[in-house]
Design a protein around this motif. Structure first.
Motif, PDB file in Angstrom:
ATOM      1  N   TYR A 128      48.803  58.082  57.643  1.00  7.01           N
ATOM      2  CA  TYR A 128      50.101  58.483  58.178  1.00  7.01           C
ATOM      3  C   TYR A 128      50.868  59.295  57.137  1.00  7.01           C
ATOM      4  O   TYR A 128      50.989  58.892  55.986  1.00  7.01           O
TER       5      TYR A 128
ATOM      6  N   ARG B  59      56.760  51.874  55.353  1.00  2.08           N
ATOM      7  CA  ARG B  59      55.841  50.815  55.786  1.00  2.08           C
ATOM      8  C   ARG B  59      54.680  51.385  56.594  1.00  2.08           C
ATOM      9  O   ARG B  59      53.541  50.940  56.462  1.00  2.08           O
ATOM     10  N   LYS B  60      54.964  52.360  57.458  1.00  2.00           N
ATOM     11  CA  LYS B  60      53.901  52.993  58.244  1.00  2.00           C
ATOM     12  C   LYS B  60      52.884  53.670  57.328  1.00  2.00           C
ATOM     13  O   LYS B  60      51.674  53.552  57.532  1.00  2.00           O
ATOM     14  N   GLU B  61      53.396  54.387  56.337  1.00  3.51           N
ATOM     15  CA  GLU B  61      52.508  55.072  55.400  1.00  3.51           C
ATOM     16  C   GLU B  61      51.673  54.066  54.615  1.00  3.51           C
ATOM     17  O   GLU B  61      50.456  54.213  54.482  1.00  3.51           O
ATOM     18  N   LYS B  62      52.305  53.037  54.121  1.00  6.75           N
ATOM     19  CA  LYS B  62      51.614  52.014  53.340  1.00  6.75           C
ATOM     20  C   LYS B  62      50.550  51.298  54.180  1.00  6.75           C
ATOM     21  O   LYS B  62      49.444  51.053  53.718  1.00  6.75           O
ATOM     22  N   GLN B  63      50.898  50.988  55.407  1.00  4.18           N
ATOM     23  CA  GLN B  63      49.964  50.301  56.300  1.00  4.18           C
ATOM     24  C   GLN B  63      48.765  51.178  56.619  1.00  4.18           C
ATOM     25  O   GLN B  63      47.644  50.686  56.722  1.00  4.18           O
ATOM     26  N   SER B  64      48.962  52.477  56.757  1.00  2.63           N
ATOM     27  CA  SER B  64      47.841  53.362  57.083  1.00  2.63           C
ATOM     28  C   SER B  64      46.859  53.453  55.921  1.00  2.63           C
ATOM     29  O   SER B  64      45.666  53.634  56.135  1.00  2.63           O
TER      30      SER B  64
ATOM     31  N   THR C 214      61.103  52.160  57.302  1.00  2.00           N
ATOM     32  CA  THR C 214      60.155  52.096  58.412  1.00  2.00           C
ATOM     33  C   THR C 214      59.021  53.098  58.194  1.00  2.00           C
ATOM     34  O   THR C 214      57.841  52.766  58.359  1.00  2.00           O
ATOM     35  N   GLU C 215      59.374  54.311  57.816  1.00  2.70           N
ATOM     36  CA  GLU C 215      58.367  55.333  57.528  1.00  2.70           C
ATOM     37  C   GLU C 215      57.495  54.925  56.340  1.00  2.70           C
ATOM     38  O   GLU C 215      56.283  55.127  56.358  1.00  2.70           O
TER      39      GLU C 215
ATOM     40  N   PRO D 100      54.585  60.792  56.446  1.00  5.13           N
ATOM     41  CA  PRO D 100      55.970  60.775  56.914  1.00  5.13           C
ATOM     42  C   PRO D 100      56.494  62.180  57.182  1.00  5.13           C
ATOM     43  O   PRO D 100      56.190  63.123  56.443  1.00  5.13           O
TER      44      PRO D 100
ATOM     45  N   SER E 257      44.729  50.045  55.947  1.00  3.01           N
ATOM     46  CA  SER E 257      43.854  49.736  57.070  1.00  3.01           C
ATOM     47  C   SER E 257      42.410  50.166  56.861  1.00  3.01           C
ATOM     48  O   SER E 257      41.560  49.854  57.674  1.00  3.01           O
TER      49      SER E 257
END
Length: 143
Positions: A90, A74-79, A71-72, A92, A82
């Motif tokens: 982001y 994916r958040k980092e990758k998505q940031s 989950t962390e 982690p 964008s």
């Protein structure tokens, strides 16, 4: 039952030694006997650090660690994707984030289907235009 950082570190290191839990392409991944033997090895490594731990607790804890890590990730990758600036990327905060990166070598995201990209708007507009407007009329009008 709460786990200390030392116990979690030992668990992660023990799991990393046994690819049969996270390497889906490994022939041992689907071998129940190999997985059970690996779990017993992990249990033997954890008992000195965390007495009374069970195999079910070990499996449950690693599953939750892996889920939180992914989950962390994916958040980092998505940031990064964008288009955000460097200060809005982001970062982690999991203390075991770097220790769990070995999971990524064997983790393949499922392919998604882009329903929007597969729709060809020009073909649709041309077919609708062709039905509505007579081409001979257009040729006569433009000449």
């Amino acid at each position: 039952m709460s786990w200390s950082r030392k116990e979690v570190s030992v668990l992660i290191e023990a799991y990393q030694k046994h690819a049969c839990f996270y390497a889906t392409k490994s022939p041992q991944y689907k071998n129940k006997h190999a997985r059970l033997e690996a779990l017993n090895n992990i249990l033997n490594e954890l008992v000195p650090v965390k007495p009374g731990v069970t195999i079910n607790e070990i499996k449950s804890k690693f599953f939750s660690l892996k889920t939180t890590f992914l989950t962390e990730f994916r958040k980092e990758k998505q940031s990064h994707r964008s288009g955000a600036g460097g200060d809005t990327v982001y970062v982690p905060t999991l203390w075991y984030y770097e220790k769990m990166r070995f999971v990524l070598e064997h983790h393949a995201a499922r392919k998604s289907v882009d329903s929007y990209g597969s729709y060809d708007i020009t073909t649709q507009v041309e077919s609708e235009t062709h039905e509505i407007v007579d081409e001979e009329y257009i040729e006569e009008y433009t000449e």
